[in-house]
Design an enzyme around this catalytic site. Structure first.
Site, mmCIF file in Angstrom:
data_model
loop_
_atom_site.group_PDB
_atom_site.id
_atom_site.type_symbol
_atom_site.label_atom_id
_atom_site.label_comp_id
_atom_site.label_asym_id
_atom_site.label_seq_id
_atom_site.Cartn_x
_atom_site.Cartn_y
_atom_site.Cartn_z
ATOM 1 N N LYS A 42 0.891 -1.149 0.000
ATOM 2 C CA LYS A 42 0.000 0.000 0.000
ATOM 3 C C LYS A 42 0.934 1.205 0.000
ATOM 4 C CE LYS A 42 -2.720 3.267 1.906
ATOM 5 N NZ LYS A 42 -2.160 4.592 2.303
ATOM 6 N N GLY B 182 4.846 3.994 10.627
ATOM 7 C CA GLY B 182 4.060 5.213 10.550
ATOM 8 C C GLY B 182 3.644 5.689 11.917
ATOM 9 N N SER B 183 2.482 6.282 11.976
ATOM 10 C CA SER B 183 2.049 6.901 13.227
ATOM 11 C C SER B 183 1.498 5.864 14.194
ATOM 12 C CB SER B 183 0.968 7.938 12.946
ATOM 13 O OG SER B 183 -0.227 7.288 12.545
ATOM 14 N N ARG B 184 1.439 6.268 15.453
ATOM 15 C CA ARG B 184 0.855 5.405 16.473
ATOM 16 C C ARG B 184 -0.620 5.151 16.180
ATOM 17 N NH1 ARG B 184 2.388 6.517 22.623
ATOM 18 N NH2 ARG B 184 0.960 5.166 23.746
ATOM 19 N N GLY C 33 -2.163 5.214 13.291
ATOM 20 C CA GLY C 33 -2.286 4.318 12.139
ATOM 21 C C GLY C 33 -1.953 2.879 12.499
ATOM 22 N N GLY C 34 -0.866 2.698 13.239
ATOM 23 C CA GLY C 34 -0.456 1.352 13.629
ATOM 24 C C GLY C 34 -1.489 0.674 14.515
ATOM 25 N N GLU D 238 5.774 -0.319 13.317
ATOM 26 C CA GLU D 238 6.774 0.511 13.994
ATOM 27 C C GLU D 238 6.134 1.876 14.115
ATOM 28 O OE1 GLU D 238 9.143 3.279 14.016
ATOM 29 O OE2 GLU D 238 10.459 2.397 12.482
ATOM 30 N N CYS E 151 12.200 8.096 12.851
ATOM 31 C CA CYS E 151 11.631 7.322 13.960
ATOM 32 C C CYS E 151 12.576 7.372 15.153
ATOM 33 C CB CYS E 151 11.464 5.857 13.564
ATOM 34 S SG CYS E 151 10.772 5.625 11.944
ATOM 35 N N GLU F 46 5.343 11.374 21.367
ATOM 36 C CA GLU F 46 6.156 11.744 20.211
ATOM 37 C C GLU F 46 5.576 12.968 19.505
ATOM 38 O OE1 GLU F 46 8.220 9.459 16.440
ATOM 39 O OE2 GLU F 46 6.127 9.020 16.841
#
Lengths: 522, 522
Positions: free
Chosen positions: A179, A236-238, A240-241, A260, A297, A388
């Site tokens: 993606k 990516g972002s928290r 999104g994850g 991650e 990151c 973050e």
């Protein structure tokens, strides 16, 4: 070629345009918006390709990875130019990142050849054992199945279409459905086409690799819910994850997710190091903080210190360097807006002092470096200060003594890295802190900066939640291949039915084997 | 000693009595009902013990595992007698299971000594590399933290208090909090006390091991939600495993769960094997099915065949043998009731023929062996026919041809095992089926029965969901230690700060190391 030339061109689509990072304007080429129908096509093709692809011998699979590297290089400068426009990152960085991308594909080729990832184990039959004979048991790792990879915006080459997740999944024998990140569709399409050419050149089934793009979240959600997808790689972002994690764990068959997500990478300045080189550390810290607009990151978003001689020198030098840092184009207007919001929230906190603001952004995507300072007490009292802020923002937390430093460390969430700046005379203190750090992070480094992530065998780019969703693995370096494998045991199978590498006549092929518990290297 | 003598005796409890399996009567000793306060005490002790325990050298940790084995043996016949009463399993089986329990503790001791589980990797610095020097990077695996282990009812020794999960977690360096199975509290207390004696004898902190018991689900729920618990090992029902999975994934910090849950272990009878020895296979199948009242995770609950010569011989022989099988005491009244209900549902299905009923149970816990038969069409139409019925029940599914067999296989859920009964002339068919089987199961065996699970290095007792919650691992054999480890990387640390096994002067200690990508065994 464009992305339209791929497997996925059977459905008519609306389009979206590539955005120029510096201006935030959608003035680049148009790309199709892929949807659930494309997900179904790509996943069906990946599933259809899986058995043939996983049956490739090690040499063929390694050659395929090397061919991908060659095809990416063969794109030439167009790739760097496209990535520069779409990411706003400078040429030198992107040329370096291309080298890293090529390098990790080649590293995985050598890993595939070594065969160590097969994890071979052989326990020969013991027909005369009492009270029961032992059967013949042999074990190897097999690939999980088609893998969904989410391209990251901050490394448009090394963590994206042909990045570490794709390289390690292909190395393991898994077809990949990427993606692509909507912030760099042109870069992604160039790389996807290079991979597609390598697939053809190596005579592999088309479904070994597919590339889907679109600006919304629906595409990714459909992808990870497809029953043919067996694992997910994400950087990516928290938010999104965690969303992907929730979707995959709610599937009828949950699957592994390697996300991650979030890390502020504490940098610990120990007293003797501060005393001898506080000012130099401050300047070097600012360099690590502001590199690439802080969009790593492993960016050092948290500095932990104990009140001591030299700390003021560190703060003064860091403040001066950050104040003098030019603003830099950030990856997307969305990332820029989130950065501004996060930095403003930190600066607006009652107990936080703003030490430095870098050069002002005069465009809608230029990020201004920021440095803050607070006390351990305030940091402990407000969890939000430890979240973050993706970009060149960091906060110095001043602890009264070792006990308070340990309390702050104990309260931290999981992190990718922790850094110790120390002199020999700090070794005892460092030794006491190490067990605490080991439980919090994936990588501990001394007297360096966390922003460099070496692609090698001993690298751990990973760490406890929420740095990643799965601390048992790493997403950079050769260890990453293990994420996409699982063991299968074969009991009393005739040699003709055994996988080639598990037959007795394969001994001596250089692949390590654990034979009756003894590791044999060739 | 009783469980009251353990760490957990500080809170007053209600009691529950040990049940005699054969009668279903709670006429044994009384045991405390542990609750959330006990969970907190045990987890605090485990957390407090973790750093000291994980710092033990390999020899000390191995000696501890061996001492546990000795202490269990030293209990003598009392242990076997208690387990016989509480489980209803016969003496020979439990004596064998004790041997297996001792054996796997000793195996893990040898695994710990080998050091291979440390996964050592060293990438030495390259100070002159262009364009950037390479830092020194070294990697080892560290234990995750305190582990919650759920004892299983069907192996009161080998999968319970000191079973494979406990042994592998302790081997990895993780303190263990066992939630003992309420079906065998006396057996569990004897074993827990043996472990506690080993802890004292080896000078380890008390919190390295705790044992909690109670009849309800609240205790286990509290345990897996305790923030100090870092991983869970479970063997039991699908409902129980999924409940633990949901609880742990909803934690603020999700943790790995290794739940071994549900499997019907398809046995494939290939045509040539049927032709040459259908009747013999039928009798042998019934032996595997009815052993231990069918209470094995690897019980052959599904037989898949293609209509062919010899199939009727198989069915006739299996029917005769199952019809002649005596009823057997099951582990608990609850398991017996669930078995009766599951078997009745199978037998009551319109398209299922009941081929055989074993000897009738004349007690409330005696299970009657059952054999059913149906068509592939009916099996495909009703998913419920593929659900595990824990006990000596199996269903033969008759397929018209290979295509239909493949359709049935493709529709199966993940399984622990698949078995091929085959002759040389079946090899081509077997070869075509293997890739399908590899994707469904953790262990493929030929011409044997799945109920024997060898404790060795090449065993995979695991498999795709819902056989387990995590197909990347195994819960029997030496591979199981990997479940409780994660990698940490050390960058540019001085030798004094490095873990001993990662220092240059440790080379030659016999522990395998990947040095610059090359595996070095000593």
């Amino acid at each position: 070629m464009t992305a339209d030339a791929s497997l996925i061109d059977r459905v008519k689509h609306d389009g979206f345009r590539s955005v120029t990072a510096e201006t935030g304007q959608p003035d680049g080429a148009e790309f199709p918006v892929h949807g659930p129908a494309d997900v179904a096509v790509a996943c069906a093709a990946a599933e259809a390709a899986f058995d043939a692809y996983r049956a490739t011998d090690r040499e063929s699979r390694a050659a395929f990875l090397e061919r991908i590297a060659e095809e990416i290089l063969a794109i030439g400068d167009d790739l760097v130019v496209a990535a520069m426009r779409e990411s706003g990152l400078p040429r030198a960085r992107l040329e370096g990142e291309r080298g890293r991308t090529i390098g990790q594909l080649r590293m995985f080729a050598s890993v595939v050849r070594s065969g160590a990832w097969l994890g071979l184990r052989v326990d020969p039959a013991m027909p005369d054992r009492q009270p029961l004979p032992r059967p013949d048991l042999r074990l190897r790792m097999i690939p999980l199945g088609p893998v969904a990879v989410f391209g990251a915006s901050n490394f448009p080459l090394a963590f994206s279409t042909a990045g570490g997740d794709t390289a390690s999944a292909l190395a393991a024998g898994c077809p990949v459905v990427v993606k692509g990140h909507p912030a760099h569709p042109q870069t992604g399409a160039l790389v996807a086409d290079a991979i597609a050419r390598a697939v053809v050149a190596c005579g592999l089934p088309e479904g070994v690799f597919s590339h889907l793009v679109g600006p919304g979240n629906d595409l990714g959600a459909a992808l990870v819910q497809d029953p043919r997808i067996a694992a997910v790689g994400f950087t990516g972002s928290r938010g999104g994850g965690l969303a992907l994690l929730a979707l995959t764990q709610a599937r009828p068959v949950p699957i592994p997710v390697y996300a991650e997500m979030s890390s502020i990478n504490p940098v610990l300045l120990l007293p003797e190091a501060l005393k001898t080189r506080g000012a130099a550390l401050g300047a070097a810290f600012a360099g690590s903080l502001t590199m690439g607009a802080g969009q790593f990151c492993t960016n050092p978003g948290l500095v932990l210190t104990i009140e001591s001689e030299g700390l003021d020198d560190f703060v003064a030098a860091a403040t001066e360097a950050v104040s003098g840092a030019d603003s830099q184009v950030m990856l997307t207007t969305g990332i820029h807006a989130a950065y501004e919001k996060g930095a403003a929230a930190l600066g607006g906190s009652a107990d936080v002092e703003t030490l430095a603001r870098g050069g002002e952004g005069n465009g809608c995507t230029r990020g201004q470096a920021m440095l803050f300072q607070t006390t351990a007490e305030a940091f402990l009292a407000d969890k939000a200060l430890g979240h973050e802020v993706f970009g060149a923002s960091s906060i110095i937390v001043r602890c009264r003594d070792e006990a308070e430093l340990r309390t702050v460390l104990g309260g931290l969430e999981g992190q990718l890295t922790a850094t110790l700046h120390m002199d020999d005379a700090d070794a005892e203190l460092a030794g006491r802190l190490l067990p605490v750090l080991e439980r919090k992070v994936g990588r501990i480094l001394a007297n360096g900066w966390p922003t460099g992530v070496e692609v090698c065998h001993a690298m751990v780019h990973g760490g406890p939640f929420p740095a990643t969703s799965d601390a048992r693995t790493a997403s950079v370096g050769s260890l990453a291949i293990d994420r996409f494998l699982r063991p299968v045991s074969y009991q009393n199978l005739s040699p003709a039915l055994l996988p080639a590498e598990l037959r007795d006549d394969a001994r001596g092929d250089g692949v390590p084997r654990l034979v009756d518990g003894v590791l044999i290297v060739n």
